[in-house]
Write a protein that holds these residues in place. Structure first.
Motif, PDB file in Angstrom:
ATOM      1  N   ALA A 128       0.849  -1.201   0.000  1.00  0.00           N
ATOM      2  CA  ALA A 128       0.000   0.000   0.000  1.00  0.00           C
ATOM      3  C   ALA A 128       0.881   1.246   0.000  1.00  0.00           C
ATOM      4  CB  ALA A 128      -0.930  -0.018   1.212  1.00  0.00           C
ATOM      5  N   GLY A 129       2.095   1.106  -0.574  1.00  0.00           N
ATOM      6  CA  GLY A 129       3.015   2.239  -0.663  1.00  0.00           C
ATOM      7  C   GLY A 129       2.880   2.940  -2.007  1.00  0.00           C
ATOM      8  N   GLY A 130       3.933   3.665  -2.378  1.00  0.00           N
ATOM      9  CA  GLY A 130       3.900   4.491  -3.578  1.00  0.00           C
ATOM     10  C   GLY A 130       3.572   3.710  -4.845  1.00  0.00           C
ATOM     11  N   ALA A 131       4.105   2.512  -4.974  1.00  0.00           N
ATOM     12  CA  ALA A 131       3.904   1.746  -6.207  1.00  0.00           C
ATOM     13  C   ALA A 131       2.420   1.408  -6.403  1.00  0.00           C
ATOM     14  CB  ALA A 131       4.747   0.473  -6.164  1.00  0.00           C
ATOM     15  N   ILE A 132       1.779   0.927  -5.347  1.00  0.00           N
ATOM     16  CA  ILE A 132       0.357   0.571  -5.453  1.00  0.00           C
ATOM     17  C   ILE A 132      -0.505   1.824  -5.590  1.00  0.00           C
ATOM     18  CG2 ILE A 132      -1.611  -0.421  -4.183  1.00  0.00           C
ATOM     19  CD1 ILE A 132       0.235  -2.540  -5.462  1.00  0.00           C
ATOM     20  N   ARG A 133      -0.186   2.873  -4.809  1.00  0.00           N
ATOM     21  CA  ARG A 133      -0.960   4.124  -4.928  1.00  0.00           C
ATOM     22  C   ARG A 133      -0.925   4.652  -6.358  1.00  0.00           C
ATOM     23  NH1 ARG A 133       1.491   5.720  -0.226  1.00  0.00           N
ATOM     24  NH2 ARG A 133       2.749   7.247  -1.339  1.00  0.00           N
ATOM     25  N   ALA A 150      -3.709  -6.131   0.308  1.00  0.00           N
ATOM     26  CA  ALA A 150      -3.103  -6.704   1.516  1.00  0.00           C
ATOM     27  C   ALA A 150      -1.807  -5.952   1.809  1.00  0.00           C
ATOM     28  CB  ALA A 150      -2.810  -8.187   1.310  1.00  0.00           C
ATOM     29  N   ASN A 151      -1.626  -5.581   3.051  1.00  0.00           N
ATOM     30  CA  ASN A 151      -0.388  -4.874   3.414  1.00  0.00           C
ATOM     31  C   ASN A 151       0.023  -5.237   4.832  1.00  0.00           C
ATOM     32  OD1 ASN A 151       1.687  -3.060   2.617  1.00  0.00           O
ATOM     33  ND2 ASN A 151       0.834  -1.526   4.009  1.00  0.00           N
ATOM     34  N   ARG A 152       1.344  -5.209   5.067  1.00  0.00           N
ATOM     35  CA  ARG A 152       1.879  -5.475   6.413  1.00  0.00           C
ATOM     36  C   ARG A 152       1.258  -4.507   7.414  1.00  0.00           C
ATOM     37  NH1 ARG A 152       8.240  -4.677   6.959  1.00  0.00           N
ATOM     38  NH2 ARG A 152       7.580  -2.584   6.357  1.00  0.00           N
ATOM     39  N   THR A 153       1.252  -3.222   7.073  1.00  0.00           N
ATOM     40  CA  THR A 153       0.601  -2.219   7.924  1.00  0.00           C
ATOM     41  C   THR A 153      -0.832  -2.029   7.414  1.00  0.00           C
ATOM     42  OG1 THR A 153       2.753  -1.148   8.047  1.00  0.00           O
ATOM     43  CG2 THR A 153       0.860   0.114   8.872  1.00  0.00           C
ATOM     44  N   ASP A 183      -7.498 -14.027  -9.425  1.00  0.00           N
ATOM     45  CA  ASP A 183      -7.078 -14.220 -10.821  1.00  0.00           C
ATOM     46  C   ASP A 183      -5.737 -13.542 -11.086  1.00  0.00           C
ATOM     47  OD1 ASP A 183      -9.610 -15.398 -11.778  1.00  0.00           O
ATOM     48  OD2 ASP A 183     -10.421 -13.398 -11.362  1.00  0.00           O
ATOM     49  N   LEU A 184      -5.618 -12.309 -10.535  1.00  0.00           N
ATOM     50  CA  LEU A 184      -4.439 -11.475 -10.816  1.00  0.00           C
ATOM     51  C   LEU A 184      -3.832 -11.028  -9.505  1.00  0.00           C
ATOM     52  CD1 LEU A 184      -5.388 -10.744 -13.898  1.00  0.00           C
ATOM     53  CD2 LEU A 184      -4.528  -8.512 -13.287  1.00  0.00           C
ATOM     54  N   ILE A 185      -2.558 -11.307  -9.299  1.00  0.00           N
ATOM     55  CA  ILE A 185      -1.876 -10.846  -8.086  1.00  0.00           C
ATOM     56  C   ILE A 185      -0.726  -9.934  -8.508  1.00  0.00           C
ATOM     57  CG2 ILE A 185      -0.666 -11.534  -5.987  1.00  0.00           C
ATOM     58  CD1 ILE A 185      -2.132 -14.157  -6.025  1.00  0.00           C
ATOM     59  N   ILE A 186      -0.740  -8.708  -8.009  1.00  0.00           N
ATOM     60  CA  ILE A 186       0.289  -7.732  -8.386  1.00  0.00           C
ATOM     61  C   ILE A 186       1.092  -7.355  -7.143  1.00  0.00           C
ATOM     62  CG2 ILE A 186       0.722  -5.426  -9.308  1.00  0.00           C
ATOM     63  CD1 ILE A 186      -1.861  -5.736 -10.947  1.00  0.00           C
ATOM     64  N   ASN A 187       2.393  -7.588  -7.201  1.00  0.00           N
ATOM     65  CA  ASN A 187       3.245  -7.250  -6.061  1.00  0.00           C
ATOM     66  C   ASN A 187       3.779  -5.821  -6.205  1.00  0.00           C
ATOM     67  OD1 ASN A 187       4.932  -7.432  -3.775  1.00  0.00           O
ATOM     68  ND2 ASN A 187       6.668  -7.986  -5.098  1.00  0.00           N
ATOM     69  N   GLY A 188       3.399  -4.958  -5.272  1.00  0.00           N
ATOM     70  CA  GLY A 188       3.915  -3.586  -5.259  1.00  0.00           C
ATOM     71  C   GLY A 188       4.661  -3.294  -3.972  1.00  0.00           C
ATOM     72  N   THR A 189       5.071  -4.342  -3.267  1.00  0.00           N
ATOM     73  CA  THR A 189       5.888  -4.136  -2.057  1.00  0.00           C
ATOM     74  C   THR A 189       7.357  -4.013  -2.467  1.00  0.00           C
ATOM     75  OG1 THR A 189       6.436  -6.448  -1.623  1.00  0.00           O
ATOM     76  CG2 THR A 189       4.351  -5.639  -0.714  1.00  0.00           C
ATOM     77  N   SER A 190       8.155  -3.514  -1.546  1.00  0.00           N
ATOM     78  CA  SER A 190       9.586  -3.401  -1.824  1.00  0.00           C
ATOM     79  C   SER A 190      10.356  -4.589  -1.253  1.00  0.00           C
ATOM     80  CB  SER A 190      10.114  -2.087  -1.244  1.00  0.00           C
ATOM     81  OG  SER A 190       9.741  -1.978   0.121  1.00  0.00           O
ATOM     82  N   THR A 191       9.647  -5.684  -0.943  1.00  0.00           N
ATOM     83  CA  THR A 191      10.302  -6.848  -0.322  1.00  0.00           C
ATOM     84  C   THR A 191      11.374  -7.457  -1.224  1.00  0.00           C
ATOM     85  OG1 THR A 191       8.509  -8.204  -1.146  1.00  0.00           O
ATOM     86  CG2 THR A 191       8.377  -7.561   1.161  1.00  0.00           C
TER      87      THR A 191
END
Ligand code: ATR
Length: 269
Positions: A128-133, A150-153, A183-191
């Motif tokens: 839920a950081g800059g990439a997803i926003r 879904a987000n850690r925080t 169906d679609l999972i998009i990773n926008g975390t910096s992990t």
């Protein structure tokens, strides 16, 4: 010759000069595109001076995407909604305009390059950081059946839910409370930077699911490895998005749409 640049801190890793030089060669546009390391303290001065000296356009990367919105007099709808911009240019009155081509670049890569529709799909966004926003409003515009963030925080996912829930039903949760399959999972975390993945379960993947990492690296990212190991049907990293967001910026600046296929192949090596 018109001058363009990408500014950020750090910046030495940026592939934008290479991508835009290829676009210029391919379209015959007479441009020069360079990279500058610009610290947060110098951001406003650099941008104002760049345009005062006749520069034509800037790409803005981390950590300045929010500042890029603040310095602009006019914002496009995506940058207004994301409160972040990656593209600056002057209008006919010499006023700074901001646009965000990250969302459109992601959509173009998924739909045009990967031949995958978003409309009617159940979407899971990780982070839920800059990439997803930056991508959220563009994804909502594609009319998926549902969006789960879904987000850690959890409070950051919840804030996005509240902001956009009027437009489309959005669920917000932690990884522990994440239920269902998508169906679609998009990773926008910096992990990926620490070679890690968010705590997903294989059961979150629906049969035929499509997994997309907004980040990329020369080898498989940690999320790409996870998705492949857990049986996702289609798995991609964010190289195509990187090239497509650059193409959107180039189009805004030059009014010419470059062909992206060759450069994506070249960078994928
Ligand atoms: P960016 O602009 O690259 O999105 P950011 O705004 O700092 O950077 O956001 C990073 C995202 O990755 C956030 O969603 C962050 O989760 P938090 O909001 O809980 O911080 C997520 N992230 C970073 N490290 C993580 C980790 N080890 N596990 C899970 N999520 C992580």
């Amino acid at each position: 010759m018109s001058l363009y640049a990408v500014i950020g801190d750090p910046i030495s890793h940026s592939k934008s000069p290479l991508i835009h030089s290829d676009f210029a060669a391919e379209t015959g546009e007479d441009i020069k595109y360079v990279a500058h390391k610009v610290s947060s303290e110098n951001f406003d001065d650099f941008v104002n001076e760049f345009f005062e000296k006749g520069g034509s356009g800037l790409n803005v990367t981390l950590p300045h995407k929010q500042r890029a919105c603040k310095i602009a007099k006019h914002l496009d709808s995506v940058s207004k909604s994301a409160e972040a911009a990656n593209t600056l240019y002057l209008n006919g009155d010499g006023e700074i305009c901001a646009a965000n081509t990250d969302g459109p670049g992601l959509i173009a890569d998924i739909k045009l390059n990967k031949n995958t529709q978003i409309k009617g799909k159940d979407l899971l966004l990780l982070g839920a950081g800059g990439a997803i926003r930056g991508a959220l409003i563009s994804l909502i515009d594609e009319e998926p059946a549902s969006i789960t963030i879904a987000n850690r925080t959890v409070s950051k996912a919840e804030a996005l839910r509240q902001k956009f829930d009027k437009v489309l039903k959005i669920n917000a949760c932690s990884y522990q409370n994440l239920e269902g399959d998508f169906d679609l999972i998009i990773n926008g975390t910096s992990t990926g930077l620490i070679d890690d993945v968010p705590a997903l379960r294989a059961s979150n993947l629906r049969k035929g699911s499509f997994c997309y990492d907004m980040y990329y690296s020369s080898g498989d990212t940690a999320f790409v490895c996870w998705a492949k190991a857990n049986g996702a049907a289609h798995v991609f990293d964010g190289l195509g998005m990187l090239v497509e967001q650059a193409a959107e910026s180039f189009f805004l600046w030059r009014g010419v749409r470059p062909n992206t296929e060759e450069i994506i192949k070249k960078l994928a090596g």
